[in-house]
Each structure stands twice: as C-alpha cells, then as structure tokens.
Design a protein around this motif. Structure first.
Motif, PDB file in Angstrom:
ATOM      1  N   ILE A   1     -18.599  27.517  -4.405  1.00  0.00           N
ATOM      2  CA  ILE A   1     -19.354  28.579  -5.069  1.00  0.00           C
ATOM      3  C   ILE A   1     -20.233  28.008  -6.179  1.00  0.00           C
ATOM      4  CG2 ILE A   1     -19.188  30.704  -6.425  1.00  0.00           C
ATOM      5  CD1 ILE A   1     -16.458  31.178  -5.089  1.00  0.00           C
ATOM      6  N   GLN A   2     -19.657  27.123  -6.987  1.00  0.00           N
ATOM      7  CA  GLN A   2     -20.388  26.557  -8.134  1.00  0.00           C
ATOM      8  C   GLN A   2     -20.185  25.038  -8.159  1.00  0.00           C
ATOM      9  OE1 GLN A   2     -21.441  28.436 -11.453  1.00  0.00           O
ATOM     10  NE2 GLN A   2     -20.620  30.457 -11.027  1.00  0.00           N
ATOM     11  N   PRO A   3     -20.971  24.322  -7.390  1.00  0.00           N
ATOM     12  CA  PRO A   3     -20.760  22.868  -7.260  1.00  0.00           C
ATOM     13  C   PRO A   3     -20.957  22.076  -8.541  1.00  0.00           C
ATOM     14  CG  PRO A   3     -22.795  23.557  -6.169  1.00  0.00           C
ATOM     15  CD  PRO A   3     -22.055  24.804  -6.527  1.00  0.00           C
ATOM     16  N   ASN A   4     -21.632  22.627  -9.539  1.00  0.00           N
ATOM     17  CA  ASN A   4     -21.849  21.903 -10.788  1.00  0.00           C
ATOM     18  C   ASN A   4     -20.789  22.177 -11.841  1.00  0.00           C
ATOM     19  OD1 ASN A   4     -24.267  20.594  -9.992  1.00  0.00           O
ATOM     20  ND2 ASN A   4     -25.406  22.488 -10.346  1.00  0.00           N
ATOM     21  N   ILE A   5     -19.832  23.038 -11.531  1.00  0.00           N
ATOM     22  CA  ILE A   5     -18.828  23.414 -12.510  1.00  0.00           C
ATOM     23  C   ILE A   5     -17.892  22.245 -12.827  1.00  0.00           C
ATOM     24  CG2 ILE A   5     -16.992  24.205 -10.951  1.00  0.00           C
ATOM     25  CD1 ILE A   5     -16.811  26.749 -12.738  1.00  0.00           C
ATOM     26  N   ILE A   6     -17.360  22.239 -14.046  1.00  0.00           N
ATOM     27  CA  ILE A   6     -16.395  21.231 -14.483  1.00  0.00           C
ATOM     28  C   ILE A   6     -15.028  21.909 -14.557  1.00  0.00           C
ATOM     29  CG2 ILE A   6     -15.729  19.709 -16.386  1.00  0.00           C
ATOM     30  CD1 ILE A   6     -18.740  19.552 -17.083  1.00  0.00           C
ATOM     31  N   VAL A   7     -14.018  21.318 -13.925  1.00  0.00           N
ATOM     32  CA  VAL A   7     -12.700  21.946 -13.804  1.00  0.00           C
ATOM     33  C   VAL A   7     -11.643  21.058 -14.454  1.00  0.00           C
ATOM     34  CG1 VAL A   7     -11.017  22.950 -12.206  1.00  0.00           C
ATOM     35  CG2 VAL A   7     -13.459  23.000 -11.637  1.00  0.00           C
ATOM     36  N   ASN A   8     -10.699  21.675 -15.144  1.00  0.00           N
ATOM     37  CA  ASN A   8      -9.658  20.917 -15.841  1.00  0.00           C
ATOM     38  C   ASN A   8      -8.586  20.399 -14.878  1.00  0.00           C
ATOM     39  OD1 ASN A   8      -8.364  23.400 -15.366  1.00  0.00           O
ATOM     40  ND2 ASN A   8      -7.185  23.270 -17.250  1.00  0.00           N
ATOM     41  N   ASP A   9      -7.461  19.977 -15.432  1.00  0.00           N
ATOM     42  CA  ASP A   9      -6.478  19.184 -14.680  1.00  0.00           C
ATOM     43  C   ASP A   9      -5.145  19.892 -14.464  1.00  0.00           C
ATOM     44  OD1 ASP A   9      -5.682  19.233 -17.323  1.00  0.00           O
ATOM     45  OD2 ASP A   9      -5.075  17.130 -17.390  1.00  0.00           O
ATOM     46  N   ARG A  10      -5.108  21.224 -14.486  1.00  0.00           N
ATOM     47  CA  ARG A  10      -3.813  21.912 -14.488  1.00  0.00           C
ATOM     48  C   ARG A  10      -3.482  22.604 -13.168  1.00  0.00           C
ATOM     49  NH1 ARG A  10      -2.868  23.881 -20.765  1.00  0.00           N
ATOM     50  NH2 ARG A  10      -3.600  21.934 -21.709  1.00  0.00           N
ATOM     51  N   LEU A  11      -4.082  22.133 -12.082  1.00  0.00           N
ATOM     52  CA  LEU A  11      -3.779  22.661 -10.751  1.00  0.00           C
ATOM     53  C   LEU A  11      -2.706  21.842 -10.031  1.00  0.00           C
ATOM     54  CD1 LEU A  11      -7.270  23.708  -9.321  1.00  0.00           C
ATOM     55  CD2 LEU A  11      -5.264  25.185  -9.537  1.00  0.00           C
ATOM     56  N   ASP A  12      -2.111  20.867 -10.757  1.00  0.00           N
ATOM     57  CA  ASP A  12      -1.099  19.998 -10.151  1.00  0.00           C
ATOM     58  C   ASP A  12      -1.703  19.146  -9.036  1.00  0.00           C
ATOM     59  OD1 ASP A  12       1.457  18.897  -9.758  1.00  0.00           O
ATOM     60  OD2 ASP A  12       2.050  20.457  -8.334  1.00  0.00           O
ATOM     61  N   LEU A  13      -2.921  18.637  -9.301  1.00  0.00           N
ATOM     62  CA  LEU A  13      -3.617  17.786  -8.322  1.00  0.00           C
ATOM     63  C   LEU A  13      -4.035  16.452  -8.939  1.00  0.00           C
ATOM     64  CD1 LEU A  13      -5.989  20.428  -6.615  1.00  0.00           C
ATOM     65  CD2 LEU A  13      -3.868  19.458  -5.682  1.00  0.00           C
ATOM     66  N   LEU A  14      -3.231  15.939  -9.840  1.00  0.00           N
ATOM     67  CA  LEU A  14      -3.608  14.707 -10.527  1.00  0.00           C
ATOM     68  C   LEU A  14      -3.762  13.532  -9.571  1.00  0.00           C
ATOM     69  CD1 LEU A  14      -1.521  14.752 -13.831  1.00  0.00           C
ATOM     70  CD2 LEU A  14      -3.953  15.245 -13.525  1.00  0.00           C
ATOM     71  N   ASP A  15      -3.004  13.532  -8.480  1.00  0.00           N
ATOM     72  CA  ASP A  15      -3.046  12.413  -7.534  1.00  0.00           C
ATOM     73  C   ASP A  15      -4.042  12.629  -6.401  1.00  0.00           C
ATOM     74  OD1 ASP A  15      -1.050  11.100  -8.967  1.00  0.00           O
ATOM     75  OD2 ASP A  15       0.550  12.087  -7.840  1.00  0.00           O
ATOM     76  N   VAL A  16      -4.768  13.749  -6.447  1.00  0.00           N
ATOM     77  CA  VAL A  16      -5.717  14.067  -5.385  1.00  0.00           C
ATOM     78  C   VAL A  16      -7.128  13.708  -5.840  1.00  0.00           C
ATOM     79  CG1 VAL A  16      -6.699  15.911  -3.969  1.00  0.00           C
ATOM     80  CG2 VAL A  16      -4.259  15.935  -4.546  1.00  0.00           C
ATOM     81  N   PRO A  17      -7.848  12.846  -5.133  1.00  0.00           N
ATOM     82  CA  PRO A  17      -9.228  12.522  -5.520  1.00  0.00           C
ATOM     83  C   PRO A  17     -10.082  13.784  -5.610  1.00  0.00           C
ATOM     84  CG  PRO A  17      -8.452  10.995  -3.845  1.00  0.00           C
ATOM     85  CD  PRO A  17      -7.407  12.078  -3.963  1.00  0.00           C
ATOM     86  N   GLY A  18     -10.761  13.957  -6.746  1.00  0.00           N
ATOM     87  CA  GLY A  18     -11.581  15.140  -6.947  1.00  0.00           C
ATOM     88  C   GLY A  18     -10.800  16.370  -7.370  1.00  0.00           C
ATOM     89  N   GLY A  19      -9.485  16.220  -7.611  1.00  0.00           N
ATOM     90  CA  GLY A  19      -8.635  17.354  -7.952  1.00  0.00           C
ATOM     91  C   GLY A  19      -8.732  17.802  -9.391  1.00  0.00           C
ATOM     92  N   TRP A  20      -9.502  17.120 -10.182  1.00  0.00           N
ATOM     93  CA  TRP A  20      -9.700  17.480 -11.586  1.00  0.00           C
ATOM     94  C   TRP A  20     -10.875  16.670 -12.130  1.00  0.00           C
ATOM     95  CZ3 TRP A  20      -9.075  13.219 -14.831  1.00  0.00           C
ATOM     96  CH2 TRP A  20      -8.425  12.118 -14.254  1.00  0.00           C
ATOM     97  N   ASP A  21     -11.461  17.175 -13.220  1.00  0.00           N
ATOM     98  CA  ASP A  21     -12.588  16.482 -13.843  1.00  0.00           C
ATOM     99  C   ASP A  21     -12.243  15.881 -15.199  1.00  0.00           C
ATOM    100  OD1 ASP A  21     -14.538  16.916 -11.831  1.00  0.00           O
ATOM    101  OD2 ASP A  21     -14.801  18.977 -12.517  1.00  0.00           O
ATOM    102  N   PHE A  22     -11.304  16.517 -15.923  1.00  0.00           N
ATOM    103  CA  PHE A  22     -10.945  15.986 -17.240  1.00  0.00           C
ATOM    104  C   PHE A  22      -9.500  16.332 -17.562  1.00  0.00           C
ATOM    105  CE2 PHE A  22     -12.625  20.231 -17.909  1.00  0.00           C
ATOM    106  CZ  PHE A  22     -11.837  20.804 -18.915  1.00  0.00           C
ATOM    107  N   ARG A  23      -8.860  15.476 -18.363  1.00  0.00           N
ATOM    108  CA  ARG A  23      -7.478  15.694 -18.792  1.00  0.00           C
ATOM    109  C   ARG A  23      -7.460  16.572 -20.037  1.00  0.00           C
ATOM    110  NH1 ARG A  23      -3.412  12.779 -16.991  1.00  0.00           N
ATOM    111  NH2 ARG A  23      -2.463  14.806 -17.442  1.00  0.00           N
TER     112      ARG A  23
END
Length: 459
Positions: A243-265
């Motif tokens: 939906i919004q490819p330029n959005i920045i998403v945090n790290d609280r989806l429990d995807l720390l080990d997934v490439p692209g699963g978060w943008d910042f800690r």
C-alpha cells in the motif's frame, strides 16, 4: 460495541484484506538494495527528533495508559471513560505548532492503543471517537495540522486489543486473572481479530494520504503471549509495503530474523551504551522516551525530567547515531499540560540556535574521542564536528586527536569565534597533555544557553 454485521465499505478492500488473512504464512515479498533503503529512510535519519503522542480514554483516568491492565478492569468497568470522552479544547494546530517550535521534524500518534479505542473513524468498530460525546474523527485534523507545519506523519497502532471480543486472553489482558473469562477463551477467535487488525491498518494507510512511518506495538511471544504467528506478521507487513512502499516500519512484529522485517530498532525508555547493532552491524535506531514515567496523561506523576536532562538525552542519542521520539500525553480536554509545554518551550529555545548540531548529524568518526563532560555530534555532509559542553571548563578545553584538523571554531548559538591552539606534543611543568591536542580558549563565564555547543569546521 463491535458490529455484528460487516459494515458497508468498498468491496475490493474487504476482499483484498480477507484474502490476505486466509493465505498461509509466507516469506516477505519485499526486495530492496541497501542503497534503496538508505534513500527511503533519509528524511528520518536526518530529522533525528520527533514527537510521540499517547492519547486515548486513559487520559480521563489520568493515572497511566495501562490503567485498565494495572487495575484489571473489565470492559464494563472501563466503559465510563468512553461514555464521557469529550476533548472540547482539542486544537491540533496548537499541538503541531508546539512540536515544530520544539524542533521536532515528525510526529507519531496512537491511532489505537492497547485499550482498543480508536481515535479515527474506523468502519469496523463503534469503539471510536466518532461514537463518543465528542463525535468527530481526531486523526484527520491532526494529520492536516502537522503536515501544514511541515512535519512528517507517523501512526502508532497497537497489535494488542483489550476490548475486542476475539482477542484471546493472555498474560497482558486486564482480565487475565478472571478464571471465568479464561474458561470462555475457547470461544474467542484470533482469526477474526486478525482480520479486524488487517482491516484497520488498511484503513489507516488508505484514508489519510502518505504515511511516513508506522509504529506497530508490540509482540511478546511465548506460551501465554503473542508473536509473529499470531499476527501472521509477514502477510501484514507485505500488505503495508504494497500500500505504501515508502513507509518506514519499526521492529515490533517479531520479525527481527526476517530480511526486510523491520526498518529500525526501538529501545524504549533508555539510551543504549553504543550505536545499536544487529549481527555486528550498525542499524538505524530510535529511542522512545517520556517526559515522566507515563506515556498517557498522568495527573499525579512527578518524576518529570528537566529541560537540561532532555537536551542531554537528545544529544547523547544523536551522538550514538540514533533518533529521539519524545512523548507527550495530552489531557482529556485535548491540551498539552503546563509541564509538557514548559519543557517543549525549553527544548525549542535551545534548538532555535543549536539545531545544526542535531539535524543531519550522527556519531563522530571513531578517531575523534570526546573528553569528559562533552558529547560529540558530526555532520558528514558539511564536515563539521559539534562539541556539546555539558560542564563548562575553566577557560580551556583540550580535544585530543584534533590538532591540525580544524580551520575554524565558533560558539554555535551566536557564531562568535573561539580561538584555539594546535599542539602536536605539549608538556608543562605540571602535566603531560596527550599528543595532537586542540586546545579551545573559552570564555570564563558560560554563555547564556543551557548546553553550549562549539562548532568545529574541519579541514
């Protein structure tokens, strides 16, 4: 107060989200190069300073945003806050002006916190601002006001929901110790809640224009918690990115080990010892912090940080390559209280003259070591090093390793020259000074600014 029938909305949106929920868990369908990520996050990295806003029904209780949990209230006991919610003094233009004057470059608002109450006019629930005595969407005018002041827009959305009838009871539920409710847990359906979650995130990302960052909160995997499998985080994040490819998403989806699963800690309520790393590599990070010990408005909370403490917090964060997201908890009338305004104004007084040492800055190169009672920030684009003097010295400040590397020095707040001497090797009758020292000749009296900054223009 959830609808028993599906509300009338665009059919394509319902079908799209429903299909996402029904699909099996897949890897992220998101690919970008490191350079593309740096470009996408550039505005955020340069901004360094943002405003967090925690606002909801808990502002009426005025004793912490987790009051429903802490006091183990049922939905029925909490209902009075919904019935009387009427922020009649809400003026988002005043909020946006206060944020801008404090030097903040973006804001993040709790569209829905753990209590489940929505500040926006969601089509999927009646537990929202438009159904309270106030009767209006609070998010749209807020977004418009902050955009008008030039700030980027961020949405917080709680993955947790203490009000929804299908959010299964676990360790963070207010009714976690109610055995009767625990026994009814089998009647709750996380699939239905997950569809609700997806639908609301879809609304937020399609109804309010470009959203610059998204703060999803939070995962707590385990036998009595919830993590990526419960949220089906990969699918949720794929939807967000599409939906919004330029959005920045945090790290609280429990995807720390997934490439692209978060943008910042997101270290919360503390500043890390050093630049945050993952697998030995420095990564983007943002510390979220409160003025006091509460995120939501807390009438009787008295451990408020001083302006000076907040400035040191901001400077130290930037000196380690991070961002500061500083929280305000508005009152139930819709105002920032006097304590918050006093600190925002104090921050703004300093930022007016010293923001150059914050915006676009980061950790200084490793070769530059800040002496005691100072912090360094560095702007690689302008090749300038900023010396934040936390304790004013007696006339001279020695900076090891900088001899011969500075062509001009000035106090930042008034651009007054600071004379200096470069000594490759200096010994006196009383002390031995390290090699390659730059000595700044400072006035005896500290300038009239909370934390003076010396701007060094490097060769």
């Amino acid at each position: 107060m959830y609808r028993t029938k599906k509300p009338r909305i665009a059919l394509c949106a319902v079908v799209f989200v429903s299909l996402l929920v029904s699909l099996p868990c897949l890897a992220l369908d998101w690919k970008e190069t490191e350079d593309q990520k740096l470009e996408r996050m550039q505005w955020w990295t340069e901004a360094r300073f943002g405003m967090f806003i925690h606002w909801g029904l808990y502002a009426e209780a005025a004793r912490h945003e987790w009051v429903k949990n802490a006091e183990q209230m049922s939905n029925e006991q909490y209902q009075k806050y919904f019935d009387f919610f009427n922020p009649d003094l809400f003026n988002p233009k005043e909020w946006a002006k206060a944020a801008k004057e404090a030097g903040m470059k973006y804001f993040v608002i709790t569209t829905k916190h753990h209590e489940g109450f929505c500040l926006f006019d969601s089509k999927f629930t009646d537990y929202k601002a438009t159904k309270t005595p106030y009767g209006k969407d609070l998010i749209k005018p807020m977004v418009e006001a902050f955009r008008a002041e030039g700030l980027k827009v961020g949405f917080y959305y709680s993955l947790i929901d203490w009000h929804h009838p299908d959010f299964t009871i676990d360790s963070v539920q207010p009714i976690r110790n109610n055995q009767e409710e625990r026994e009814k847990n089998k009647d709750r359906d996380m699939n239905k809640y997950r569809e609700y979650l997806y639908n609301q995130v879809h609304e937020l990302l399609t109804e309010y224009g470009p959203i610059d960052c998204l703060f999803l909160d939070f995962s707590y995997p385990g036998s009595d918690g919830k993590g990526c499998n419960d949220w089906q985080s990969e699918k949720l994040l794929d939807m967000i990115r599409k939906i919004q490819p330029n959005i920045i998403v945090n790290d609280r989806l429990d995807l720390l080990d997934v490439p692209g699963g978060w943008d910042f800690r997101t270290p919360e309520q503390f500043v890390p010892f050093e630049w945050v790393k993952m697998d030995g590599k420095r990564v983007p990070w943002e510390t979220c912090q409160t003025f006091s010990g509460s995120w939501g408005y807390h009438r009787d909370e008295n451990t408020w940080k001083s302006v000076r403490q907040l400035l040191v917090l901001l400077i130290e964060t930037v000196s380690k390559g991070g961002n500061l997201l500083l929280n305000v908890g508005p009152t139930a009338r819709g105002c920032f209280d006097d304590r918050a305004m006093e600190r925002l104004q104090g921050l703004g007084d300093w930022m007016k003259f010293n923001s150059r040492a914050i915006y676009g800055c980061t950790q200084a190169p490793d070769e530059y070591k800040a002496p005691n009672n100072t912090l360094f920030t560095y702007n690689a684009s302008t090749h300038r090093l900023y010396v934040h003097v936390l304790e004013w010295p007696m006339g001279q400040l020695h900076l090891p390793g900088l001899a011969g590397k500075v062509k001009y020095a000035q106090l930042l707040h008034d651009a007054s020259e600071v004379r200096f001497t470069s000594r490759q090797d200096w010994q006196s009758a009383y002390e031995s000074v390290p090699q390659n020292v730059l000595t700044l000749d400072l006035p005896v009296l500290q300038p009239n600014t909370e934390i003076p900054v010396v701007e060094l223009i490097l060769n």
